[in-house]
Write a protein that holds these residues in place. Structure first.
Motif, PDB file in Angstrom:
ATOM      1  N   THR A 197       0.800  -1.094   0.126  1.00  0.00           N
ATOM      2  CA  THR A 197      -0.043   0.246  -0.056  1.00  0.00           C
ATOM      3  C   THR A 197       1.081   1.270   0.059  1.00  0.00           C
ATOM      4  O   THR A 197       0.350   2.501   0.052  1.00  0.00           O
ATOM      5  CB  THR A 197      -0.924   0.025   1.199  1.00  0.00           C
ATOM      6  N   LEU A 198       2.180   1.176   0.187  1.00  0.00           N
ATOM      7  CA  LEU A 198       3.137   2.026  -0.018  1.00  0.00           C
ATOM      8  C   LEU A 198       3.803   1.999  -1.475  1.00  0.00           C
ATOM      9  O   LEU A 198       4.460   0.975  -1.469  1.00  0.00           O
ATOM     10  CB  LEU A 198       3.986   2.164   1.026  1.00  0.00           C
ATOM     11  N   VAL A 199       3.841   3.047  -2.181  1.00  0.00           N
ATOM     12  CA  VAL A 199       4.570   2.681  -3.450  1.00  0.00           C
ATOM     13  C   VAL A 199       5.477   3.967  -3.790  1.00  0.00           C
ATOM     14  O   VAL A 199       5.189   5.062  -3.252  1.00  0.00           O
ATOM     15  CB  VAL A 199       3.732   2.876  -4.644  1.00  0.00           C
ATOM     16  N   ARG A 200       6.462   3.844  -4.661  1.00  0.00           N
ATOM     17  CA  ARG A 200       7.243   4.770  -5.155  1.00  0.00           C
ATOM     18  C   ARG A 200       6.354   5.710  -6.020  1.00  0.00           C
ATOM     19  O   ARG A 200       5.404   5.478  -6.850  1.00  0.00           O
ATOM     20  CB  ARG A 200       8.489   4.340  -5.727  1.00  0.00           C
ATOM     21  N   PRO A 201       7.083   7.024  -6.238  1.00  0.00           N
ATOM     22  CA  PRO A 201       6.445   7.859  -7.331  1.00  0.00           C
ATOM     23  C   PRO A 201       6.264   7.424  -8.781  1.00  0.00           C
ATOM     24  O   PRO A 201       5.085   7.596  -9.121  1.00  0.00           O
ATOM     25  CB  PRO A 201       7.319   9.092  -7.252  1.00  0.00           C
ATOM     26  N   ARG A 202       7.114   6.640  -9.254  1.00  0.00           N
ATOM     27  CA  ARG A 202       6.846   6.161 -10.546  1.00  0.00           C
ATOM     28  C   ARG A 202       5.710   5.309 -10.786  1.00  0.00           C
ATOM     29  O   ARG A 202       5.012   5.432 -11.581  1.00  0.00           O
ATOM     30  CB  ARG A 202       8.182   5.333 -10.862  1.00  0.00           C
ATOM     31  N   ALA A 203       5.175   4.364  -9.812  1.00  0.00           N
ATOM     32  CA  ALA A 203       4.413   3.393  -9.639  1.00  0.00           C
ATOM     33  C   ALA A 203       3.014   4.402  -9.535  1.00  0.00           C
ATOM     34  O   ALA A 203       2.033   4.292 -10.391  1.00  0.00           O
ATOM     35  CB  ALA A 203       4.282   2.611  -8.796  1.00  0.00           C
ATOM     36  N   MET A 204       2.962   5.472  -8.729  1.00  0.00           N
ATOM     37  CA  MET A 204       1.700   6.273  -8.696  1.00  0.00           C
ATOM     38  C   MET A 204       1.746   7.405  -9.950  1.00  0.00           C
ATOM     39  O   MET A 204       0.515   7.233 -10.555  1.00  0.00           O
ATOM     40  CB  MET A 204       1.895   7.104  -7.493  1.00  0.00           C
ATOM     41  N   GLU A 205       2.725   7.747 -10.376  1.00  0.00           N
ATOM     42  CA  GLU A 205       2.485   8.545 -11.767  1.00  0.00           C
ATOM     43  C   GLU A 205       2.155   7.531 -13.036  1.00  0.00           C
ATOM     44  O   GLU A 205       1.563   8.070 -13.755  1.00  0.00           O
ATOM     45  CB  GLU A 205       3.888   9.332 -11.812  1.00  0.00           C
ATOM     46  N   GLY A 206       2.902   6.435 -12.926  1.00  0.00           N
ATOM     47  CA  GLY A 206       2.575   5.709 -14.144  1.00  0.00           C
ATOM     48  C   GLY A 206       1.346   5.016 -14.477  1.00  0.00           C
ATOM     49  O   GLY A 206       0.730   4.800 -15.328  1.00  0.00           O
ATOM     50  N   THR A 207       0.431   4.995 -13.309  1.00  0.00           N
ATOM     51  CA  THR A 207      -0.976   4.601 -13.483  1.00  0.00           C
ATOM     52  C   THR A 207      -1.928   5.620 -13.492  1.00  0.00           C
ATOM     53  O   THR A 207      -2.924   5.440 -13.751  1.00  0.00           O
ATOM     54  CB  THR A 207      -1.508   3.929 -12.202  1.00  0.00           C
ATOM     55  N   ASN A 216      -6.099  13.856  -3.955  1.00  0.00           N
ATOM     56  CA  ASN A 216      -6.789  12.947  -3.335  1.00  0.00           C
ATOM     57  C   ASN A 216      -5.839  11.929  -2.636  1.00  0.00           C
ATOM     58  O   ASN A 216      -6.164  10.894  -2.226  1.00  0.00           O
ATOM     59  CB  ASN A 216      -7.979  12.256  -3.918  1.00  0.00           C
ATOM     60  N   VAL A 217      -4.429  12.074  -3.144  1.00  0.00           N
ATOM     61  CA  VAL A 217      -3.512  10.991  -2.675  1.00  0.00           C
ATOM     62  C   VAL A 217      -2.700  11.588  -1.547  1.00  0.00           C
ATOM     63  O   VAL A 217      -2.259  12.656  -1.372  1.00  0.00           O
ATOM     64  CB  VAL A 217      -2.436  11.016  -3.800  1.00  0.00           C
ATOM     65  N   TYR A 218      -2.465  10.685  -0.450  1.00  0.00           N
ATOM     66  CA  TYR A 218      -1.684  10.997   0.625  1.00  0.00           C
ATOM     67  C   TYR A 218      -0.007  10.732   0.291  1.00  0.00           C
ATOM     68  O   TYR A 218       0.244   9.675  -0.279  1.00  0.00           O
ATOM     69  CB  TYR A 218      -2.087   9.965   1.783  1.00  0.00           C
ATOM     70  N   HIS A 219       0.843  11.626   0.548  1.00  0.00           N
ATOM     71  CA  HIS A 219       2.286  11.574   0.085  1.00  0.00           C
ATOM     72  C   HIS A 219       2.908  11.691   1.500  1.00  0.00           C
ATOM     73  O   HIS A 219       2.710  12.604   2.210  1.00  0.00           O
ATOM     74  CB  HIS A 219       2.473  12.778  -0.655  1.00  0.00           C
ATOM     75  N   LEU A 220       3.636  10.787   1.696  1.00  0.00           N
ATOM     76  CA  LEU A 220       4.702  10.650   2.920  1.00  0.00           C
ATOM     77  C   LEU A 220       6.038  11.273   2.482  1.00  0.00           C
ATOM     78  O   LEU A 220       6.873  10.651   1.738  1.00  0.00           O
ATOM     79  CB  LEU A 220       5.060   9.182   3.374  1.00  0.00           C
ATOM     80  N   GLU A 221       6.119  12.671   2.751  1.00  0.00           N
ATOM     81  CA  GLU A 221       7.255  13.531   2.002  1.00  0.00           C
ATOM     82  C   GLU A 221       8.486  13.036   2.356  1.00  0.00           C
ATOM     83  O   GLU A 221       9.558  13.217   1.678  1.00  0.00           O
ATOM     84  CB  GLU A 221       7.152  15.002   2.327  1.00  0.00           C
ATOM     85  N   LYS A 222       8.560  12.666   3.808  1.00  0.00           N
ATOM     86  CA  LYS A 222      10.049  12.412   4.316  1.00  0.00           C
ATOM     87  C   LYS A 222      10.859  11.135   3.688  1.00  0.00           C
ATOM     88  O   LYS A 222      11.902  11.037   3.363  1.00  0.00           O
ATOM     89  CB  LYS A 222       9.945  12.062   5.581  1.00  0.00           C
ATOM     90  N   ASP A 223       9.648  10.210   3.054  1.00  0.00           N
ATOM     91  CA  ASP A 223      10.352   9.079   2.718  1.00  0.00           C
ATOM     92  C   ASP A 223      10.018   8.999   0.890  1.00  0.00           C
ATOM     93  O   ASP A 223      10.333   8.073   0.520  1.00  0.00           O
ATOM     94  CB  ASP A 223       9.842   7.857   3.202  1.00  0.00           C
ATOM     95  N   ASP A 224       9.225   9.718   0.556  1.00  0.00           N
ATOM     96  CA  ASP A 224       8.759   9.911  -0.737  1.00  0.00           C
ATOM     97  C   ASP A 224       8.145   8.659  -1.268  1.00  0.00           C
ATOM     98  O   ASP A 224       8.346   7.856  -2.280  1.00  0.00           O
ATOM     99  CB  ASP A 224       9.755  10.111  -1.687  1.00  0.00           C
ATOM    100  N   TYR A 225       7.070   8.200  -0.384  1.00  0.00           N
ATOM    101  CA  TYR A 225       6.174   7.227  -0.635  1.00  0.00           C
ATOM    102  C   TYR A 225       4.719   7.805  -0.918  1.00  0.00           C
ATOM    103  O   TYR A 225       4.517   8.615   0.011  1.00  0.00           O
ATOM    104  CB  TYR A 225       6.165   6.091   0.235  1.00  0.00           C
ATOM    105  N   TYR A 226       3.886   7.049  -1.540  1.00  0.00           N
ATOM    106  CA  TYR A 226       2.573   7.367  -1.786  1.00  0.00           C
ATOM    107  C   TYR A 226       1.882   6.283  -1.290  1.00  0.00           C
ATOM    108  O   TYR A 226       2.086   5.234  -1.464  1.00  0.00           O
ATOM    109  CB  TYR A 226       1.970   7.624  -3.256  1.00  0.00           C
ATOM    110  N   LEU A 227       0.669   6.552  -0.316  1.00  0.00           N
ATOM    111  CA  LEU A 227      -0.467   5.692   0.011  1.00  0.00           C
ATOM    112  C   LEU A 227      -1.399   5.488  -1.077  1.00  0.00           C
ATOM    113  O   LEU A 227      -1.844   6.435  -1.761  1.00  0.00           O
ATOM    114  CB  LEU A 227      -0.966   6.111   1.400  1.00  0.00           C
TER     115      LEU A 227
END
Length: 425
Positions: A197-207, A216-227
């Motif tokens: 349920t935590l993915v890298r930016p490319r996965a989120m951007e790619g979809t 509507n996307v939660y972003h964990l800035e410190k680790d640069d992961y998206y929920l």
């Protein structure tokens, strides 16, 4: 992303798609211009590199006088090649940036308009006449609290608004729904998946979820992961940067995961109960298919969703979602909307989207057929978004005494229970 060849050959079609989506039409011309700069700068770079190579062959054979001139030109070429390469890279990055902002090309049969301009394709089931049965239906929250199945007060205390606990039979009902949905998907040939349920930016951007849907996307800035807001994201990225042999297709996965959505822009909307929440569990179908099979697979996903809702004995309608409500990745989307008695209207429970090769191009998922390698097509379909399904089940299957009838498909997963009964205070 779309195929750049389509943009070059038929820009009017891309403009029409953008216009139908309510998106920026000028983006098409900006991308065409950037693409032309990228290609012309690439030609210029290749010409200079070719001259540089030829010069390198001439220098050893040249006379001392000629060699001095050639070396002088070689020094000039070195600077020109470096500048041309920088120009090419800059134009390439600009073209990629603009291409990522462009939505998928909408299917020609999709109704044009916004959220309320959908077309109803089918209606299934019978809406109950509670008045004829002699009682006023309760909403899902009143029923859920009486069953000791839903606790929104403590959810808000612990996490804030739009959070909740499922307790007792509520928790068992979720597990029953998930198990029944996975069983149906497995029988249909889907491989069950428990996804990150935590993915890298490319996965989120790619979809396609970092464009118009980014709010509507939660972003964990410190680790640069998206929920993720759906397991569609990790399922689409599962074969990222891979080439799949055509004879392995179709590949079908059924992902189960928690999902997280900020629900930005919905202030004051659906605040009661668990219909619109920040965290929920969902079973999602995902297909990788050959491009020519995408439309047929889209209809299959819809049929599996209809089978599921029919098994739950819910009245529902199927709609063809309008262009302005598709989302960036989908060329066409069908929603199944269940009847919610206390709202007096149909509300979305499932969606089935055809993304053609849009996501596959962005994620570099390709298929090999003979010597030909090309992007494949991806599709996704919600099978069971748990909270909304619970809302529909409680309200549609309630009885006058506040108990709720359990559809037969769920009974094996609830210890044979036929009724969920209120708990005495």
């Amino acid at each position: 992303m779309i195929d750049l060849r389509l943009l070059r050959e038929d820009p009017d079609r891309v403009r029409a798609s953008q216009r139908a989506r309510g998106e920026d039409v000028e983006l098409v011309d900006a991308l065409l211009s950037a693409d032309e700069r990228r290609r012309s700068s690439g030609v210029r770079f290749d010409e200079l590199r070719s001259e540089q190579k030829q010069l390198g062959k001439l220098v050893p054979k040249a006379s001392p006088e000629e060699r001095a001139e050639l070396l002088k030109r070689a020094e000039q070429l070195k600077s020109e090649v470096k500048a041309a390469e920088a120009t090419q890279n800059e134009a390439d990055e600009e073209a990629k940036r603009l291409l990522l902002r462009l939505g998928n090309i909408v299917h020609e049969d999709v109704p044009v308009g916004g959220e309320d301009d959908f077309v109803v394709l089918e209606t299934h089931g019978t809406i109950r006449d509670f008045a004829a049965e002699g009682f006023e239906p309760k909403d899902h929250l009143e029923l859920g609290e009486a069953l000791r199945a839903i606790d929104v007060e403590r959810g808000a205390k612990v996490s804030g608004s739009r959070f909740y606990y499922l307790t007792g039979v509520g928790a068992l009902l979720e597990l029953a729904l998930v198990n029944a949905a996975i069983a149906q998907a497995t029988e249909a040939g889907f491989t069950p998946m428990l996804t990150p349920t935590l993915v890298r930016p490319r996965a989120m951007e790619g979809t396609g979820f970092l464009g118009q849907a980014a709010e509507n996307v939660y972003h964990l800035e410190k680790d640069d992961y998206y929920l993720v807001g759906t397991s569609e994201v990790p399922l689409a990225a599962y074969h990222m940067d891979e080439i799949i042999d055509a004879d392995q297709l179709p590949l079908r996965y059924a992902g189960f995961s928690p999902c997280y959505r900020r629900e930005a822009g919905t202030y004051g909307k659906d605040t009661r109960g668990i219909f619109r929440v920040h965290q929920f569990d969902k079973v999602e179908m995902f297909s990788y298919v050959m491009p020519e099979d995408a439309e047929a697979e889209h209809k299959r996903l819809l049929e599996w969703e209809k089978q599921w809702l029919t098994s739950l004995e819910l009245p529902f309608q199927v709609i063809d979602v309008a262009t302005g409500d598709l989302g960036a990745s989908a060329s066409r989307k069908y929603d199944c909307e269940a009847w919610i008695p206390t709202q007096g209207k149909y509300r979305e429970l499932t969606s089935a989207s055809n993304c053609d090769s849009f996501q596959a191009r962005r994620l570099s998922v390709r298929m090999r057929e003979g010597k030909k390698v090309q992007p494949l097509a991806t599709l996704n379909g919600t099978l069971c978004a748990v909270p909304r399904t619970i809302v529909a089940l409680l309200e549609n299957h309630q009885l006058a005494d506040g108990s709720v009838r359990v559809p037969p498909v769920l009974r094996p997963y609830l210890g044979g229970r036929e009724l969920l009964e209120p708990v005495a205070k």
